[in-house]
Design a protein around this motif. Structure first.
Motif, PDB file in Angstrom:
ATOM      1  N   ALA A 150       0.748  -1.227  -0.029  1.00 35.65           N
ATOM      2  CA  ALA A 150      -0.100  -0.025  -0.036  1.00 35.65           C
ATOM      3  C   ALA A 150       0.856   1.178   0.052  1.00 35.65           C
ATOM      4  N   GLY A 151       2.051   1.241   0.645  1.00 30.22           N
ATOM      5  CA  GLY A 151       2.981   2.397   0.716  1.00 30.22           C
ATOM      6  C   GLY A 151       3.542   2.652  -0.409  1.00 30.22           C
ATOM      7  N   LEU A 152       3.919   1.592  -1.451  1.00 29.53           N
ATOM      8  CA  LEU A 152       4.356   1.578  -2.621  1.00 29.53           C
ATOM      9  C   LEU A 152       3.531   2.244  -3.408  1.00 29.53           C
ATOM     10  N   ILE A 153       2.183   1.613  -3.623  1.00 21.55           N
ATOM     11  CA  ILE A 153       1.020   2.221  -4.480  1.00 21.55           C
ATOM     12  C   ILE A 153       0.965   3.684  -4.083  1.00 21.55           C
ATOM     13  N   GLN A 154       0.718   4.040  -2.740  1.00 22.03           N
ATOM     14  CA  GLN A 154       0.462   5.302  -2.570  1.00 22.03           C
ATOM     15  C   GLN A 154       1.706   6.377  -2.824  1.00 22.03           C
ATOM     16  N   GLU A 155       2.883   5.977  -2.828  1.00 21.51           N
ATOM     17  CA  GLU A 155       3.999   6.841  -3.288  1.00 21.51           C
ATOM     18  C   GLU A 155       3.919   6.767  -4.863  1.00 21.51           C
ATOM     19  N   ARG A 156       3.713   5.785  -5.444  1.00 24.41           N
ATOM     20  CA  ARG A 156       4.144   5.703  -6.940  1.00 24.41           C
ATOM     21  C   ARG A 156       2.928   6.500  -7.474  1.00 24.41           C
ATOM     22  N   GLY A 196       0.651   8.396  -6.302  1.00 26.00           N
ATOM     23  CA  GLY A 196      -0.142   9.676  -5.381  1.00 26.00           C
ATOM     24  C   GLY A 196      -1.513   9.374  -5.026  1.00 26.00           C
ATOM     25  N   LYS A 197      -1.714   8.343  -4.707  1.00 27.08           N
ATOM     26  CA  LYS A 197      -3.131   8.141  -3.910  1.00 27.08           C
ATOM     27  C   LYS A 197      -3.011   8.234  -2.332  1.00 27.08           C
ATOM     28  N   GLN A 205      -7.040   5.113   0.094  1.00 31.86           N
ATOM     29  CA  GLN A 205      -7.275   4.590  -1.348  1.00 31.86           C
ATOM     30  C   GLN A 205      -6.371   3.452  -1.371  1.00 31.86           C
ATOM     31  N   ALA A 206      -5.010   3.575  -1.332  1.00 36.65           N
ATOM     32  CA  ALA A 206      -4.005   2.538  -1.717  1.00 36.65           C
ATOM     33  C   ALA A 206      -4.514   1.400  -0.923  1.00 36.65           C
ATOM     34  N   GLU A 207      -4.779   1.534   0.468  1.00 37.59           N
ATOM     35  CA  GLU A 207      -4.976   0.315   1.297  1.00 37.59           C
ATOM     36  C   GLU A 207      -6.302  -0.288   0.704  1.00 37.59           C
TER      37      GLU A 207
END
Length: 65
Positions: A40-46, A48-49, A53-55
């Motif tokens: 989730a952290g990687l998705i959030q970072e990459r 911009g969520k 949303q990422a979780e």
């Protein structure tokens, strides 16, 4: 699927994750090792969520598999 099962099948699931989140590199997915929070952290970072949303995306992904 529990965390132990996910970790054990991560190499197989990684391909599906790559399809959903193509901006993530193989190295980033290897680092995540099926860990929901890391992914989730990687998705959030990459992407911009927001954290929520990422979780939610990660929850849906793991619920589907």
């Amino acid at each position: 699927m529990n965390n132990d099962q996910i970790a054990g099948k991560w190499k197989q699931l990684k391909g599906e994750a790559k399809i959903l989140w193509g901006k993530l590199t193989d190295d980033e997915l290897d680092v995540a090792e099926g860990n929901r929070d890391k992914l989730a952290g990687l998705i959030q970072e990459r992407y911009g969520k927001t954290k929520e949303q990422a979780e939610e995306e990660v929850k849906k992904f793991f619920d589907k598999v």
